[in-house]
Motif scaffolding. Structure first.
Motif, PDB file in Angstrom:
ATOM      1  N   SER A 155       0.838  -1.199   0.000  1.00 33.82           N
ATOM      2  CA  SER A 155       0.000   0.000   0.000  1.00 33.82           C
ATOM      3  C   SER A 155       0.875   1.252   0.000  1.00 33.82           C
ATOM      4  O   SER A 155       2.041   1.210   0.407  1.00 33.82           O
ATOM      5  N   SER A 156       0.299   2.352  -0.429  1.00 32.98           N
ATOM      6  CA  SER A 156       1.028   3.621  -0.490  1.00 32.98           C
ATOM      7  C   SER A 156       0.031   4.779  -0.433  1.00 32.98           C
ATOM      8  O   SER A 156      -1.182   4.572  -0.445  1.00 32.98           O
ATOM      9  N   ASN A 157       0.576   5.993  -0.379  1.00 34.08           N
ATOM     10  CA  ASN A 157      -0.247   7.213  -0.381  1.00 34.08           C
ATOM     11  C   ASN A 157      -1.324   7.203   0.712  1.00 34.08           C
ATOM     12  O   ASN A 157      -2.461   7.605   0.483  1.00 34.08           O
ATOM     13  N   PHE A 158      -0.927   6.738   1.886  1.00 30.48           N
ATOM     14  CA  PHE A 158      -1.870   6.731   3.005  1.00 30.48           C
ATOM     15  C   PHE A 158      -2.218   8.168   3.403  1.00 30.48           C
ATOM     16  O   PHE A 158      -1.352   9.029   3.511  1.00 30.48           O
ATOM     17  N   LYS A 159      -3.519   8.424   3.648  1.00 27.26           N
ATOM     18  CA  LYS A 159      -3.960   9.759   4.034  1.00 27.26           C
ATOM     19  C   LYS A 159      -5.050   9.652   5.097  1.00 27.26           C
ATOM     20  O   LYS A 159      -6.033   8.932   4.925  1.00 27.26           O
ATOM     21  N   ASN A 160      -4.850  10.372   6.172  1.00 26.72           N
ATOM     22  CA  ASN A 160      -5.830  10.395   7.257  1.00 26.72           C
ATOM     23  C   ASN A 160      -6.853  11.497   6.972  1.00 26.72           C
ATOM     24  O   ASN A 160      -6.488  12.641   6.704  1.00 26.72           O
ATOM     25  N   LEU A 161      -8.125  11.157   7.046  1.00 27.30           N
ATOM     26  CA  LEU A 161      -9.188  12.115   6.744  1.00 27.30           C
ATOM     27  C   LEU A 161      -9.735  12.802   7.999  1.00 27.30           C
ATOM     28  O   LEU A 161     -10.882  13.244   8.023  1.00 27.30           O
ATOM     29  N   VAL A 163      -3.832   0.610  -2.750  1.00 21.61           N
ATOM     30  CA  VAL A 163      -3.503  -0.803  -2.509  1.00 21.61           C
ATOM     31  C   VAL A 163      -3.531  -1.539  -3.843  1.00 21.61           C
ATOM     32  O   VAL A 163      -4.587  -1.590  -4.507  1.00 21.61           O
ATOM     33  N   ASN A 164      -2.370  -2.071  -4.242  1.00 22.79           N
ATOM     34  CA  ASN A 164      -2.256  -2.779  -5.527  1.00 22.79           C
ATOM     35  C   ASN A 164      -2.788  -1.931  -6.692  1.00 22.79           C
ATOM     36  O   ASN A 164      -3.490  -2.425  -7.575  1.00 22.79           O
ATOM     37  N   GLY A 165      -2.491  -0.635  -6.598  1.00 18.61           N
ATOM     38  CA  GLY A 165      -2.889   0.255  -7.694  1.00 18.61           C
ATOM     39  C   GLY A 165      -4.332   0.710  -7.630  1.00 18.61           C
ATOM     40  O   GLY A 165      -4.782   1.460  -8.506  1.00 18.61           O
TER      41      GLY A 165
END
Length: 749
Positions: A495-501, A510-512
């Motif tokens: 996973s990448s680009n995690f962002k807390n809202l 996740v997987n693109g």
């Protein structure tokens, strides 16, 4: 503290009254690099925060204080050593004042007997004058020996142009002795009716003043009992495991990563983690719960807790100065050095009190000179001495600090850490109690109850996507999902680009694919269709589950249903608060339906739901704007701003470090019963302080006029200086006894 700030502890030997504190504080703060000063008058100690702590800086500070008339010394920063050093000094003072009292009392009784035997012998012969001159000299040495402590302090005060209560004592006793010696040497200057000696009075007064100081010193040592109990939880030795076997070492020599053996009946030496063995550990010093907690491999253990049954091998995760126990001790010590606003008001009075008393004594003598009967000089002496002795403000100085320190210690024993004395005073006035829901009213241990899938793939696929997206989140619901995934042996995806809202959910790649995990409200706001989930959402609300929606690339694919059990004592606490006419509020980010259902079940007065973390602060402000004293109880990072804004921020012990750092009060356990205990302790402490202040002020308001001779015109009564000394001691005993009652106070819960 940031890395440039150093905390130091200083003991000041002659700091005995609030006037001393005011002068010392001004002197210390005038020194460059001093950032903060906190005084503990009862322990005669000062907590300093400075930008430097090298030898030159410390020597300069001690020299400045010496030039100001005070001897001081630095303490080691180790809590146990500090306590031992302070306690030894207090014990020495106690023995000194006890010895001085016994010497003074015995000598005074001898002079009193001589006085009665010679009551009718006038100073008409040289032989009689010589005898009384010898008695006067012996009396001087007697009352100087028994009162050397006061004479030395008074002399230092005068040399540095300070007025302290030691000066009142020395003036009162010194005038009585000087009058008697002048009478012996120049009897012809005094009318026959005025030829009465006060040698025994000067010594007896000094003896009773020493008795008062002995009682105060004893009270000071007793107020440290709760702190001593905390320090005693830290063992002195432990067993180190090495490749060559085991050996005993001092706990202060423990280093990170050391393997330690803790046998049954021993206390855990430092915070650590169990690496082998299993046992029940008594954590009552942290949680207040006497039932042992089962510990096994991988479980954390805390310093000071008691290993009850099996042997444990732990790995040290902290050193002695970094344990939770050491932080608790540090917090308690700092709290004991703080003052409530009511004390600051009393301190201002005490600064001008002593000069005013001296003026009152002189004015009283002048009135007796103008209107008093013969022998005027004798009456003037009695009035002046009596006013100076009876007005000694010992009781007024003890009134608040004793109650605060006893209450702080009592609170710590209950697992309640109060950061400062003002908080204790404010807690007495709470009329609005605001609670976060998750982890505060509920257990804070949410569990996944069900997963709904609206796509062809099974629920494990939904769980895997959510698990992979939520792995970086610190939110309790995210942790519940991750724990559930681990139990079901679900593998993580990249996973990448995690962002807390910010309280609404999270998003990640996740997987693109863009995965959105958020509340139902957020989905509605983003106009993501929930038509497939209507039945699932209704089922969640019927079961008091919190529905968490999941979307892939903007399309709803599933619902994760999570529940969090209500704490068993929540309803009872809310009921008790309402009986005390405290308005109860639930402030939560959860959905309206779930929040209202839980709120009604608990009987909460006002339920505010679907609130974003940054909006919680605004609700706290609104309550305050209406004139309310607001207590906020929370445990999450998102509660930190609200805790700071509220009048009293209360952090649950299972909360985050940020939350605890933001709070005024920290509960070492997760039970809401402690909130009721805080209010009870605050109310009984404030009541105790008011009783002490009333007694102290009443004593002075009543005593000074009587000492000045206000009753003489009506009843012909004039107070003897000796009885003024006794009255001063009784006032201190009254204050000490009343404050000590708090040690035996038991809450209803």
């Amino acid at each position: 503290m940031n890395e440039k700030n150093y905390v130091m502890h200083l003991f000041i030997h002659e700091m005995t009254c609030s006037a001393c504190v005011a002068g010392i504080e001004k002197t210390i703060l005038s020194i460059p690099k001093i950032k903060k000063v906190q005084f503990n008058l009862l322990e005669q100690s000062v907590l300093l925060v400075a930008e430097k702590n090298d030898k030159h800086f410390k020597d300069n500070l001690l020299l400045v204080l010496k030039n100001f008339g005070y001897q001081a010394e630095f303490f080691d920063n180790d809590s146990a050593i500090i306590f031992k050093q302070k306690n030894q000094i207090l014990q020495d003072q106690k023995q000194l004042h006890k010895r001085n009292f016994l010497i003074g009392f015995i000598m005074a009784m001898m002079f009193m007997i001589l006085g009665y035997l010679n009551e009718y012998i006038l100073l008409k012969t040289t032989q009689v004058q010589i005898v009384w001159s010898i008695i006067g000299v012996i009396c001087f040495f007697s009352f100087f020996i028994s009162g050397k402590y006061f004479f030395v302090n008074a002399f230092r005060s005068l040399m540095h142009q300070r007025i302290t209560m030691d000066i009142l004592i020395v003036l009162g006793t010194g005038i009585a002795w000087l009058y008697s010696m002048l009478l012996v040497i120049f009897p012809s200057l005094f009318p026959e009716k005025a030829q009465h000696f006060y040698f025994e009075a000067s010594v007896m007064i000094m003896a009773f003043v020493s008795l008062g100081r002995y009682i105060e010193a004893k009270a000071k040592s007793q107020t440290s009992r709760s702190l001593k109990n905390l320090i005693d939880l830290q063992p002195k030795h432990t067993t180190l495991i090495t490749p060559k076997g085991v050996r005993r070492i001092l706990v202060r020599k423990i280093k990170l990563g050391m393997s330690l053996l803790v046998k049954p009946g021993e206390r855990i030496p430092v915070d650590g983690e169990v690496i082998s063995g299993c046992s029940y550990v008594d954590e009552s010093m942290l949680t207040g719960e006497s039932i042992g907690i089962y510990k096994k491999t991988g479980n954390p253990v805390s310093a000071g807790t008691l290993n009850q049954s099996g042997s444990l091998t732990i790995i040290a995760r902290s050193m002695t100065t970094g344990t939770a126990l050491s932080k608790i001790i540090q917090l308690v010590r700092q709290a004991r050095s703080t003052k409530p606003s009511i004390t600051k008001f009393v301190d201002k009075i005490l600064v001008v009190f002593i000069p005013v008393v001296i003026l009152v004594a002189l004015f009283s003598a002048f009135i007796w000179y103008l209107f008093g009967p013969e022998p005027k000089i004798s009456y003037m002496l009695v009035v002046t001495s009596t006013v100076l002795i009876i007005a000694c403000p010992c009781a007024l100085g003890l009134a608040t600090p004793l109650s605060i320190i006893v209450s702080m210690g009592k609170s710590a024993e209950m697992g309640i850490l109060i950061k400062d004395a003002d908080t204790l005073q404010s807690a007495n006035k709470i009329n609005v109690a605001v609670f976060d829901k998750t982890g505060t009213l509920t257990e804070g241990k949410p569990n996944v109850q069900h997963i709904y899938s609206f796509i062809a793939k099974n629920t494990n696929h939904i769980l895997q996507l959510v698990y992979s997206a939520e792995q970086y989140s610190e939110h309790p619901l995210a942790k519940a999902i991750c724990n559930y995934a681990v139990l079901n042996k679900i593998d993580l995806l990249q996973s990448s680009n995690f962002k807390n809202l910010e309280g609404r959910g999270i998003t990640a790649e996740v997987n693109g694919k863009t995965i959105l995990v958020a509340s139902i409200n957020y989905f509605e706001k983003k106009k993501i269709s929930l038509s497939n989930a209507i039945v699932a959402i209704r089922e969640c609300f019927d079961n008091l589950w919190t529905p968490i929606a999941v979307a892939i690339n903007g399309k709803l694919v599933g619902i994760v249903a999570i529940s969090d059990a209500i704490k068993r004592d929540s309803a009872a606490v809310i009921h008790s608060l309402k009986k005390r006419h405290i308005h109860t509020v639930m402030l939560t980010g959860d959905s309206n339906i779930v929040a209202n259902s839980i709120g009604k079940q608990l009987g909460i007065d006002e339920i505010i739901s679907e609130v974003l973390p940054n909006k919680k602060l605004e609700y706290i402000k609104k309550f305050q704007e209406n004139g309310n004293i607001v207590a906020m109880v929370g445990d999450g990072i998102n509660d930190a701003p609200s805790l700071v804004q509220s009048d009293i921020g209360i952090a649950m012990g299972n909360g985050s470090d940020i939350t605890i750092a933001s709070a005024d009060i920290t509960l070492l356990n997760s039970s809401l019963i402690s909130v009721l205990r805080i209010i009870e302790i605050a109310k009984v402490t404030v009541k105790n302080i008011k009783q002490n202040l009333f007694a102290a002020f009443f004593y002075n308001i009543l005593g000074i006029p009587i000492a000045a001779g206000a009753l003489y015109p009506i009843f012909g009564f004039l107070l003897n200086p000796i009885f003024a000394g006794i009255a001063m001691v009784l006032s201190s005993i009254t204050i000490v006894s009343n404050a000590s009652r708090l040690r035996f106070f038991k809450t209803k819960f």
